[in-house]
Design an enzyme around this catalytic site. Structure first.
Site, mmCIF file in Angstrom:
data_model
loop_
_atom_site.group_PDB
_atom_site.id
_atom_site.type_symbol
_atom_site.label_atom_id
_atom_site.label_comp_id
_atom_site.label_asym_id
_atom_site.label_seq_id
_atom_site.Cartn_x
_atom_site.Cartn_y
_atom_site.Cartn_z
ATOM 1 N N HIS B 140 57.624 62.180 -24.721
ATOM 2 C CA HIS B 140 57.467 61.583 -26.047
ATOM 3 C C HIS B 140 55.993 61.480 -26.429
ATOM 4 O O HIS B 140 55.234 60.770 -25.755
ATOM 5 C CB HIS B 140 58.097 60.179 -26.042
ATOM 6 C CG HIS B 140 58.018 59.476 -27.358
ATOM 7 N ND1 HIS B 140 57.652 58.152 -27.474
ATOM 8 C CD2 HIS B 140 58.251 59.916 -28.629
ATOM 9 C CE1 HIS B 140 57.672 57.797 -28.754
ATOM 10 N NE2 HIS B 140 58.033 58.845 -29.470
ATOM 11 N N HIS B 165 57.834 60.671 -37.904
ATOM 12 C CA HIS B 165 59.024 61.376 -37.408
ATOM 13 C C HIS B 165 59.786 62.093 -38.527
ATOM 14 O O HIS B 165 60.635 62.931 -38.243
ATOM 15 C CB HIS B 165 59.964 60.380 -36.704
ATOM 16 C CG HIS B 165 59.380 59.790 -35.449
ATOM 17 N ND1 HIS B 165 58.597 58.664 -35.459
ATOM 18 C CD2 HIS B 165 59.449 60.193 -34.153
ATOM 19 C CE1 HIS B 165 58.220 58.380 -34.207
ATOM 20 N NE2 HIS B 165 58.719 59.293 -33.394
ATOM 21 N N ARG B 240 40.798 57.354 -37.648
ATOM 22 C CA ARG B 240 41.836 57.838 -36.745
ATOM 23 C C ARG B 240 42.154 56.687 -35.793
ATOM 24 O O ARG B 240 41.372 56.372 -34.890
ATOM 25 C CB ARG B 240 41.312 59.043 -35.963
ATOM 26 C CG ARG B 240 42.374 59.958 -35.313
ATOM 27 C CD ARG B 240 43.101 59.348 -34.173
ATOM 28 N NE ARG B 240 44.072 60.274 -33.577
ATOM 29 C CZ ARG B 240 45.363 59.993 -33.439
ATOM 30 N NH1 ARG B 240 45.863 58.864 -33.903
ATOM 31 N NH2 ARG B 240 46.179 60.843 -32.831
ATOM 32 N N CYS B 289 38.102 64.542 -35.483
ATOM 33 C CA CYS B 289 39.290 64.406 -34.660
ATOM 34 C C CYS B 289 39.627 65.751 -34.023
ATOM 35 O O CYS B 289 39.505 66.799 -34.663
ATOM 36 C CB CYS B 289 40.477 63.923 -35.495
ATOM 37 S SG CYS B 289 41.977 63.739 -34.498
ATOM 38 N N TYR B 437 45.640 65.607 -25.525
ATOM 39 C CA TYR B 437 44.584 66.475 -26.056
ATOM 40 C C TYR B 437 44.347 67.677 -25.161
ATOM 41 O O TYR B 437 43.242 67.968 -24.764
ATOM 42 C CB TYR B 437 43.301 65.659 -26.260
ATOM 43 C CG TYR B 437 43.447 64.612 -27.337
ATOM 44 C CD1 TYR B 437 43.410 64.980 -28.676
ATOM 45 C CD2 TYR B 437 43.672 63.283 -27.029
ATOM 46 C CE1 TYR B 437 43.560 64.043 -29.686
ATOM 47 C CE2 TYR B 437 43.824 62.333 -28.037
ATOM 48 C CZ TYR B 437 43.775 62.719 -29.359
ATOM 49 O OH TYR B 437 43.924 61.793 -30.353
#
Lengths: 653, 653
Positions: B140, B165, B240, B289, B437
């Protein structure tokens, strides 16, 4: 005398008196020699990779590692006998190197041409054509002094040495500056001299180095040899010379350090000083020429007027031994530690470390360049004055007795035969620094913008120091035919590297030219620190052949594969797909995907493989760019029957 | 109490007792709020760029510089009133977010679903569908604890907060794991609870930040504002957040340092300690980001299951003030100078600086990550514990009172609300470090490889620290209509940056999508050192419109241009052309060419320009990738008539 070769004096006399006056003094050009003249065996089975069973064939039943033998990373003994270059070949000048007939232009007497031999007034002849190239003095990629040296004369005796001019596009471009013709008699007469050859005392090279130019020597290793060991053997290390190789006497060698903030105006070290006063430091680093793959940037729409036109292999790895430049600078009075800790700024605003080598052209102009001073005093930096290469004295071709070694920086700054270091506020003014290695936008061309130097916007052509991420498949090599009876998979191997010490994080490989990708296994048998990954990463992958290909092979059909790779470095930079958007007229920083096109032949057993049936038996061939005419040694065509010897002399009589 | 918001306790209760038990305690979700809910004026004339005449229009008669006013580089006052987000909008769930009818599957009682609420046995319901997602715990993207928290329950009350979602592909993918249906009565009952909203105490954001997700808040500035000043105003700095914003009391703030080689086991600093014991250091750096432009990696063939789906603007520049981490480490007993000079190795083999923030999810799991220790002790390094942003206290959204600032490194490691620093041999085990990441090869997908974590080859998905070279055109913005009466040229402006302190050496721009390129003017009003170019370079170019385009405009025809850019950094890395070969399932390190498609309208005067008539009035739109359904706030469709309020309640009554 430090320079054992007498060529410098000859060249200086030549400059003073003109070539005809010293014609008799000059030694005759002894050979239209090639350094890799002998053709090798036309099969390849990773010769030299003794004891590495898994490497022996291109195919393998399962996954292999690059290093099944623990000594894999050591340079392998070079198994091929090093031979004197063959002197038995002759060459013709191809049709596209001959000026067209131009009856519309006037006939100009040779005597009149000879008068135009000064800066700003420079005429030349070639095969009966007369050119006014006065504007071109600073634009000449080979340097202004050399162009001036030949002013008022015929180009052929010079180009007979500097054959990189014979690629077709040079003579075509010059037609724009044509002003007349010579009479047939004058044309004959114009070529009646030979030019002293500085390169006579160059060392002999290994035949597995493919010369991109012979004089100066620029040779790249046979591509598949790069994955035969982690460290490239000295004999196979790509060799990039800008000039003839100095023949230096170690006792007479001197390193001179000058510039701001030193304890004396000029500090001189002998080779013995360097070896005894400072701690030895060893570093394993990959070097790559800024212009590696330059051949790939040349096609009908894009022309490259700078040499050498490397194909692919101008990249190699060695373990270098020497002394840290920061230690030497400290000995000279620089407080390098305070600089590295940011407690002080460099004395007198120094920003660049300028370098000069012992190597020089016919006019006495030495090689040189500079790099940012931060790299020199970096606390964890490893810039060294290297005197060893893979545990031996530096070979002559790699800078004997001492060269600069600036890990992570471009090959061009690794000044060989290093003679002077100058700490300065300014970048080196050498053309090798401020002219040759600039990266312009794709709309800037040599013909339109750079032939008359400097161009309008020099600031839009930055100078290279660090190089971008790259990778290429070495084995199977380009154009190979591979035995594929019942083959279900293919193993490929290659090398990958990024400048500035950035680590290779992943290499993706493809057998369909880049439609599908998968990560390869990485191999780097040495440990290097964060952002100090100076040495390359080798990669290999055993890929399942798609069902449809397996079926074709079973039916006896040959299958073509397009092997390619793309790497990701620790800054997550990637290699671009195509050449055109990144084309630049100096041909540097070339890292678009390299395609290795190979043929699977189900009539041959697995493990059997054939190099392409090319003239020289090298698999190194371009991928993308191409010349109209096949690449040849120094740009001349082979003339097996000696019918077209340009100077109509049998050289081997 | 340090955390002013009571949400942590609520969430812990929730975890212990399940949602129904604490349903009454939870505050009702007050709004289906949006942070940029109000639509702005539909024209743009570089509002805020006061006194910059040359910037006022998109067109200009001659070449402009970015900085005709000397205060250009200062952040401009933010001229738009900051408003409470609108609470008057309602949303429906789009059809592709509804599970299909599946009469073939059994009906499962709600009580049975509720029993499957443990690790390894996790069922969920959504709009009448029942799913067994037991395998998915570690896969997840939002974290294992949160998935466990919702096990045995209906997803809608959670997704009503975490609306990322609702992009269509999530529910489509989940169909594979569907095991049954709820009865209509059970479906109704399943949704009869609300989940505590941690984000209630988040700060209010500027309406010129386009939210990619609202909870946690991730917002990017209106694209054309990035070239209105060199420094991005705090209010417009991209935001962010991985979690809700902590509301920290400065007096109670503590920085805890632990790990090897320290003078004490645990060293604690107050905010006052940091501000008074150490020298203040300021650094101007750009942050970006890791997933900027993630929306560009999503199309039919490639799906991205991680949020936020940034469009383009997750990059901004500020001047940060704070104390050097190396000074603090020295105070803790580390000999940072000896480390920086290579005289010692880090004590106990430390390789990583681990960080933890004060921010945490509903289950108490805090944000964190790590970076290589060499970056921390670098002699010329500028890693700071920042407490100022553009001369002010850090805004809450940017880490008040203290955040990490690691110039040249990826945004994700600039840990906000920094609470703990741990010097360790190992990387942080936080999912934000070792899971989110990573950069995988294009054949690795979430659906096939990453949903069940860890994947087979974690080593083939390196973790990002430094980012690749990038650039994009900001003005004119994507999809703008530009007045072009008698226009002969076009001026474009953009920003460019590279990670690791690499300088931007050149930016090439194109108005035909990349067929032709020319170098732009570069603008960087601050001086930064070699390989310390932390801050971006802005660029601008006034390009002549080709004759054929000028003719079309004269004939009154509209003309479409495809504006794009590509930068070259000091390692001569470049931006690739297309997305597909570089696609990666986590959606990071995205730097293929960004295309800004604009329309020249000869019926409008030069200087007039219109933003696209989009729902939210933002020009930030993807370039390449696309969802089947238009991007919307948090992935929900606007439902102006309140007909489809998912919980059938009027929230503003």
């Amino acid at each position: 005398m430090l320079l054992r070769q007498g060529i410098r004096k000859t060249a200086q006399t030549l400059l003073r008196n003109g070539p005809r006056a010293v014609g008799a003094q000059n030694q005759l050009l002894k050979a239209l020699s090639t350094s890799a003249g002998e053709q090798g065996d036309n099969t390849f089975k990773n010769a030299g990779a003794v004891g590495l069973a898994a490497l022996a064939g291109v195919f393998s039943a399962g996954a292999v590692t690059l290093a099944e033998s623990s000594d894999y990373w050591q340079p392998k003994p070079v198994s091929v006998e090093i031979r004197k270059p063959s002197q038995s070949k002759f060459y013709s000048i191809a049709a596209d190197n001959l000026p067209p007939k131009r009856p519309d232009l006037p006939t100009i007497p040779l005597e009149q041409v000879a008068e135009h031999n000064d800066e700003g007034d420079m005429w030349y002849t070639f095969r009966g054509a007369v050119y006014d190239m006065s504007f071109f003095l600073n634009g000449h990629p080979g340097g202004a002094p050399r162009l001036l040296m030949a002013a008022g004369q015929d180009l052929e005796p010079y180009w007979d040495i500097y054959r990189q001019h014979f690629r077709g596009h040079v003579i075509q471009w010059m037609e724009k500056y044509r002003i007349g013709n010579l009479s047939p008699e004058d044309d004959e007469k114009a070529r009646e001299f030979t030019h002293g050859d500085m390169f006579e005392t160059d060392p002999i090279r290994h035949p597995d180095l493919l010369p991109a130019t012979s004089k100066p020597f620029n040779g790249e290793p046979r591509i598949e040899r790069l994955t035969e060991s982690y460290i490239t053997p000295n004999e196979l290390f790509y060799t990039r010379n800008h000039l003839a190789v100095p023949d230096l006497c170690p006792e007479e060698y001197r390193l001179i350090i000058k510039g701001k903030g030193l304890k004396k105006k000029k500090i001189v070290y002998t080779l013995k000083d360097l070896k005894t006063k400072f701690k030895k430091h060893e570093v394993i680093t990959t070097l790559q020429c800024a212009g590696n793959r330059r051949e790939d940037l040349h096609d009908k729409e894009h022309k490259i007027f700078i040499s050498p036109h490397w194909v692919i292999g101008a990249m190699s790895t060695a373990k270098w031994g020497g002394v840290k430049l920061r230690d030497v600078l400290e000995d000279c009075g620089w407080d390098v530690d305070a600089l590295a800790l940011g407690e002080k700024l460099p004395p007198g605003g120094v920003k660049h470390v300028q370098m000069e080598g012992y190597d020089q052209d016919e006019t006495g102009y030495t090689y040189g360049g500079s790099f940012p001073v931060e790299k020199a005093f970096d606390g964890l930096g490893e810039v060294i004055l290297a005197y060893e290469m893979n545990g031996e004295d530096l070979p002559r071709d790699h800078g004997y007795p001492v060269r600069m070694l600036i890990p992570g920086h471009v090959g061009a700054r690794q000044v060989k035969w290093i003679h002077k270091i100058i700490l300065s506020n300014e970048e080196s003014k050498k053309s090798y620094q401020c002219k040759s290695y600039r990266h312009f936008a794709p709309d800037i061309t040599f013909e339109k913008d750079l032939a008359e130097w400097p161009p309008a916007r020099l600031d839009q052509g930055p100078i290279i120091h660090e190089q971008p991420v790259t990778s290429f498949v070495c084995n199977p090599p380009q154009n190979a035919t591979i035995g594929a009876k019942n083959a279900r998979e293919i193993t490929l191997k290659g090398v990958s590297w990024s400048g500035g010490g950035r680590k290779i994080e992943r290499v993706d490989v493809s057998i369909d030219g880049g439609k599908n990708w998968t990560a390869a296994e990485l191999f780097k048998p040495i440990d290097q620190r964060y952002n100090h990954h100076w040495a390359w990463t080798q990669f290999y992958a055993t890929l399942k052949l798609p069902e449809e290909i397996q079926k074709k092979l079973k039916r006896g059909e040959k299958v073509n594969l397009d092997l390619t790779s793309k790497a990701v470095d620790s800054a997550f930079n990637v290699q671009p797909e195509k050449m055109a958007p990144y084309w630049n007229p100096r041909g540097i920083a070339i890292n678009h995907w390299y395609h290795s096109k190979v043929e699977l032949d189900p009539s041959l057993n697995q493990g059997d493989a054939k190099r392409p049936e090319s003239e020289f038996g090298f698999s190194n061939t371009p991928s993308g760019g191409h010349f109209d005419r096949q690449w040849g040694l120094g740009g001349w065509m082979v003339d097996k029957d000696h019918k077209n010897d340009p100077r109509k002399r049998g050289m081997d009589k």
